[in-house]
Motif scaffolding. Structure first.
Motif, PDB file in Angstrom:
ATOM      1  N   THR A   1      -7.630   2.803  13.152  1.00  0.00           N
ATOM      2  CA  THR A   1      -7.480   3.652  13.991  1.00  0.00           C
ATOM      3  C   THR A   1      -7.845   4.168  15.480  1.00  0.00           C
ATOM      4  OG1 THR A   1      -6.760   4.997  12.326  1.00  0.00           O
ATOM      5  CG2 THR A   1      -6.848   6.461  14.180  1.00  0.00           C
ATOM      6  N   ILE A   2      -9.154   3.932  15.271  1.00  0.00           N
ATOM      7  CA  ILE A   2     -10.728   4.186  16.264  1.00  0.00           C
ATOM      8  C   ILE A   2      -9.807   2.597  17.458  1.00  0.00           C
ATOM      9  CG2 ILE A   2     -12.948   3.756  17.528  1.00  0.00           C
ATOM     10  CD1 ILE A   2     -13.926   3.906  14.523  1.00  0.00           C
ATOM     11  N   ALA A   3      -9.654   0.831  16.666  1.00  0.00           N
ATOM     12  CA  ALA A   3      -9.051   0.553  17.505  1.00  0.00           C
ATOM     13  C   ALA A   3      -8.157   1.024  18.272  1.00  0.00           C
ATOM     14  CB  ALA A   3      -8.722  -0.963  16.640  1.00  0.00           C
ATOM     15  N   ALA A   4      -6.936   1.755  17.120  1.00  0.00           N
ATOM     16  CA  ALA A   4      -5.152   1.874  18.466  1.00  0.00           C
ATOM     17  C   ALA A   4      -6.057   2.698  18.870  1.00  0.00           C
ATOM     18  CB  ALA A   4      -5.057   2.099  17.149  1.00  0.00           C
TER      19      ALA A   4
ATOM     20  N   PRO B   1       4.407   8.384  -0.479  1.00  0.00           N
ATOM     21  CA  PRO B   1       5.239   7.948   1.197  1.00  0.00           C
ATOM     22  C   PRO B   1       3.895   7.613   2.050  1.00  0.00           C
ATOM     23  CG  PRO B   1       4.922  10.079   0.173  1.00  0.00           C
ATOM     24  CD  PRO B   1       4.287   9.550  -0.687  1.00  0.00           C
ATOM     25  N   CYS B   2       4.698   7.141   2.862  1.00  0.00           N
ATOM     26  CA  CYS B   2       4.005   6.676   4.322  1.00  0.00           C
ATOM     27  C   CYS B   2       4.370   7.158   5.707  1.00  0.00           C
ATOM     28  CB  CYS B   2       4.297   4.810   4.349  1.00  0.00           C
ATOM     29  SG  CYS B   2       4.357   4.097   2.887  1.00  0.00           S
ATOM     30  N   GLU B   3       3.404   7.727   6.026  1.00  0.00           N
ATOM     31  CA  GLU B   3       3.351   8.994   7.873  1.00  0.00           C
ATOM     32  C   GLU B   3       4.252   7.456   8.459  1.00  0.00           C
ATOM     33  OE1 GLU B   3       1.401  12.360   7.111  1.00  0.00           O
ATOM     34  OE2 GLU B   3       0.350  11.614   7.844  1.00  0.00           O
TER      35      GLU B   3
ATOM     36  N   LEU C   1      -3.299  10.017  12.948  1.00  0.00           N
ATOM     37  CA  LEU C   1      -3.397   9.581  14.479  1.00  0.00           C
ATOM     38  C   LEU C   1      -1.223  10.045  14.890  1.00  0.00           C
ATOM     39  CD1 LEU C   1      -4.204   7.590  16.532  1.00  0.00           C
ATOM     40  CD2 LEU C   1      -2.973   5.574  15.339  1.00  0.00           C
ATOM     41  N   CYS C   2      -1.322  10.226  13.488  1.00  0.00           N
ATOM     42  CA  CYS C   2       0.370  11.027  13.178  1.00  0.00           C
ATOM     43  C   CYS C   2       0.661  11.680  14.334  1.00  0.00           C
ATOM     44  CB  CYS C   2       1.336  11.041  12.248  1.00  0.00           C
ATOM     45  SG  CYS C   2       1.789   9.627  12.139  1.00  0.00           S
ATOM     46  N   GLN C   3      -0.646  13.211  14.067  1.00  0.00           N
ATOM     47  CA  GLN C   3      -0.839  14.342  13.952  1.00  0.00           C
ATOM     48  C   GLN C   3      -1.358  14.392  15.413  1.00  0.00           C
ATOM     49  OE1 GLN C   3      -1.628  13.405  10.602  1.00  0.00           O
ATOM     50  NE2 GLN C   3       0.188  14.281  10.431  1.00  0.00           N
ATOM     51  N   THR C   4      -2.051  13.228  15.902  1.00  0.00           N
ATOM     52  CA  THR C   4      -3.088  13.127  17.108  1.00  0.00           C
ATOM     53  C   THR C   4      -1.605  13.179  18.292  1.00  0.00           C
ATOM     54  OG1 THR C   4      -4.887  13.072  17.006  1.00  0.00           O
ATOM     55  CG2 THR C   4      -4.319  11.532  18.406  1.00  0.00           C
ATOM     56  N   LEU C   5      -0.585  11.455  17.827  1.00  0.00           N
ATOM     57  CA  LEU C   5       0.166  10.708  19.210  1.00  0.00           C
ATOM     58  C   LEU C   5       1.163  11.501  18.733  1.00  0.00           C
ATOM     59  CD1 LEU C   5      -0.373   7.360  18.374  1.00  0.00           C
ATOM     60  CD2 LEU C   5      -1.241   8.714  20.423  1.00  0.00           C
ATOM     61  N   ALA C   6       1.945  12.578  17.797  1.00  0.00           N
ATOM     62  CA  ALA C   6       2.817  13.711  18.009  1.00  0.00           C
ATOM     63  C   ALA C   6       3.617  14.123  19.284  1.00  0.00           C
ATOM     64  CB  ALA C   6       3.043  15.016  16.783  1.00  0.00           C
TER      65      ALA C   6
ATOM     66  N   ARG D   1       6.588   6.610  21.110  1.00  0.00           N
ATOM     67  CA  ARG D   1       8.231   6.806  20.790  1.00  0.00           C
ATOM     68  C   ARG D   1       7.978   6.333  19.032  1.00  0.00           C
ATOM     69  NH1 ARG D   1      10.799   2.158  23.775  1.00  0.00           N
ATOM     70  NH2 ARG D   1      10.937   4.035  25.737  1.00  0.00           N
ATOM     71  N   ASN D   2       7.136   5.104  19.193  1.00  0.00           N
ATOM     72  CA  ASN D   2       7.113   4.310  17.718  1.00  0.00           C
ATOM     73  C   ASN D   2       5.643   4.377  17.425  1.00  0.00           C
ATOM     74  OD1 ASN D   2      10.420   4.777  16.961  1.00  0.00           O
ATOM     75  ND2 ASN D   2      10.033   3.061  18.032  1.00  0.00           N
ATOM     76  N   LEU D   3       5.690   4.467  16.182  1.00  0.00           N
ATOM     77  CA  LEU D   3       3.900   4.796  15.153  1.00  0.00           C
ATOM     78  C   LEU D   3       4.327   4.392  13.717  1.00  0.00           C
ATOM     79  CD1 LEU D   3       0.552   5.139  15.455  1.00  0.00           C
ATOM     80  CD2 LEU D   3       1.357   7.069  15.017  1.00  0.00           C
ATOM     81  N   ASN D   4       4.044   2.719  13.504  1.00  0.00           N
ATOM     82  CA  ASN D   4       3.048   2.875  11.872  1.00  0.00           C
ATOM     83  C   ASN D   4       2.139   2.234  11.806  1.00  0.00           C
ATOM     84  OD1 ASN D   4       4.392   0.116  12.545  1.00  0.00           O
ATOM     85  ND2 ASN D   4       6.703   0.765  13.274  1.00  0.00           N
ATOM     86  N   TYR D   5       2.287   1.822  10.568  1.00  0.00           N
ATOM     87  CA  TYR D   5       1.065   1.171   9.979  1.00  0.00           C
ATOM     88  C   TYR D   5       1.844   0.321   8.661  1.00  0.00           C
ATOM     89  CZ  TYR D   5      -2.542  -0.475   6.820  1.00  0.00           C
ATOM     90  OH  TYR D   5      -3.785  -0.639   6.058  1.00  0.00           O
ATOM     91  N   ARG D   6       1.513  -0.821   8.256  1.00  0.00           N
ATOM     92  CA  ARG D   6       1.818  -1.583   7.745  1.00  0.00           C
ATOM     93  C   ARG D   6       0.788  -2.922   6.890  1.00  0.00           C
ATOM     94  NH1 ARG D   6       7.471  -2.700  10.077  1.00  0.00           N
ATOM     95  NH2 ARG D   6       8.558  -0.434   9.785  1.00  0.00           N
ATOM     96  N   THR D   7       0.415  -2.849   5.268  1.00  0.00           N
ATOM     97  CA  THR D   7      -0.759  -3.629   5.176  1.00  0.00           C
ATOM     98  C   THR D   7       0.250  -5.190   5.156  1.00  0.00           C
ATOM     99  OG1 THR D   7      -1.616  -2.229   3.440  1.00  0.00           O
ATOM    100  CG2 THR D   7      -1.164  -4.501   3.338  1.00  0.00           C
ATOM    101  N   ILE D   8      -0.729  -5.925   5.272  1.00  0.00           N
ATOM    102  CA  ILE D   8      -0.648  -7.613   5.132  1.00  0.00           C
ATOM    103  C   ILE D   8      -1.084  -8.248   3.908  1.00  0.00           C
ATOM    104  CG2 ILE D   8      -1.321  -9.689   6.474  1.00  0.00           C
ATOM    105  CD1 ILE D   8      -2.460  -7.826   9.444  1.00  0.00           C
ATOM    106  N   ARG D   9      -0.090  -9.253   4.506  1.00  0.00           N
ATOM    107  CA  ARG D   9       0.096  -9.846   2.639  1.00  0.00           C
ATOM    108  C   ARG D   9       0.216 -11.508   2.496  1.00  0.00           C
ATOM    109  NH1 ARG D   9      -3.217  -6.621   1.474  1.00  0.00           N
ATOM    110  NH2 ARG D   9      -3.587  -4.772  -0.287  1.00  0.00           N
TER     111      ARG D   9
END
Length: 368
Positions: free
Chosen positions: A129-132, A178-180, A218-223, A227-235
């Motif tokens: 979040t800090i980096a984004a 669920p994922c915000e 971050l969802c609340q901060t950038l509301a 346009r689009n904000l998402n988080y995904r885990t890498i595997r």
């Protein structure tokens, strides 16, 4: 010397102890219900060990008396209990939780607090979040903010392409809840393990899919600002499909203890891992459509004379850095503090934030 309580003596808690004790600036007490976990701490540690059932809030608050801060490394389902005990004891509170419901309770506890409450101080949520946020501030108009993080084995050798490097409870929770996200300007919730994508980095192919909790606040901060904000885990490719079969087709999402037992007895742990942090932000800057990206890889390394996995050093390093900034007056001392309130350059300059410093300084130069 600041007195700090570390609650939870597991993989991350023990690394926090090693880092803080190695600095020479903190007096530590470590609280865990398991005497085996306490005895497993670094034998050179001088930290006071307190065997205590964390589920007992009154006893926990008494054990926290006189502490400057509480660093909560306990499982996510104990977040609220530890936060309430910290407030009762008048101590600053920091945690690592990715659990959205628990972090909302912590935010409420912070409203009338005379101390700081800083949840979600790990890798994701936390440093990601800090980096984004550092990148997002460079743009006049935001279009897309994509956060991707993974803690992966360097040498996968099973069908899951995965080894246990972190809390099994935490992994299962982020695969189920669920994922915000913000989609086309609207806040919504998406199911975990969905919207799987593939990408390549340094010649290696990965997949990334929705998991819960990685965005923090971050969802609340950038509301209304993105346009689009998402988080995904890498595997590695194929992991999501197998986990969906276990959780959905075999209904193990409703039998989480069974799934935990299966994973912990079938999937070996490893210290040979790599943490990948990948943030991409696009939008308008001085009338042009531009993109900025932060990419970093962190590997296992020595801490306190012991080899620690990459997920241990990144997670523990992040919460220790935030604690250190708080102790040195570089963060507000009361109320709820978001990860977005922490400047990236300040974080990276910290002695514990150094684990995240990229080997090349291209991103740092761009940030400046």
């Amino acid at each position: 010397m600041r007195k700090v309580a570390v609650v939870g003596a597991g993989k991350i808690g023990s690394t926090v102890v090693d880092l803080l004790e190695g600095s020479g600036d903190y007096e530590l007490i470590v609280i865990d219900r398991s005497e085996a976990a306490l005895s497993g701490l670094n034998p050179r540690s001088l930290a006071k060990r307190v065997p205590l059932a964390i589920e007992a809030p009154g006893a926990l608050a008494a054990a926290l008396a006189g502490c400057f801060a509480v660093v909560n490394c306990a499982p996510f389902h104990l977040t609220t209990t530890v936060a309430e005990a910290a407030k009762t004891a008048g101590a600053h509170y920091l945690d690592l939780t990715e659990d959205v419901a628990s972090s909302r309770v912590v935010r409420e506890l912070a409203k009338d607090s005379t101390t700081a409450f800083i949840p979600q101080c790990g890798l994701a949520p936390g440093f990601i979040t800090i980096a984004a946020w550092a990148l997002a501030k460079h743009f006049d108009e935001l279009h897309d903010v994509r956060l991707r993080v993974g803690a992966l084995p360097r040498y996968p050798s099973n069908a899951l392409n995965y080894n246990l490097t972190w809390s099994t409870d935490g992994v299962i929770n982020e695969y189920c809840e669920p994922c915000e996200a913000i989609v086309n300007g609207r806040l919504r919730e998406a199911p975990a393990l969905e919207e799987c994508e593939e990408f390549a980095l340094d010649g290696v192919t990965y997949e990334a899919f929705n998991t819960s909790g990685g965005l923090g606040t971050l969802c609340q901060t950038l509301a209304g600002k993105v346009r689009n904000l998402n988080y995904r885990t890498i595997r590695y490719p194929g992991h999501a499909a197998i986990m969906k079969a276990l959780l959905n087709d075999l209904n193990l999402r409703n039998r989480r203890e069974v799934l935990k037992d299966i994973l912990e007895n079938a999937v070996p742990a490893t210290l040979q891992d790599v943490v990948i942090v990948f943030v991409t932000v696009s939008g308008m800057k001085q009338g042009r459509l531009m993109q900025e990206t932060y990419v970093n890889k962190v590997y296992a390394q020595m801490v306190g004379g012991e080899m620690k996995s990459a997920i241990q050093v990144t997670t523990a390093g992040a919460i220790c850095a935030v604690l250190d900034l708080l102790a040195h007056g570089q963060l507000p001392q009361t109320g709820f503090i978001r990860q977005e309130d922490i400047e990236l350059e300040t974080f990276l300059a910290n002695r514990f934030g150094r684990f995240y410093a990229p080997e090349d300084h291209s991103f740092r130069a761009a940030a400046e």
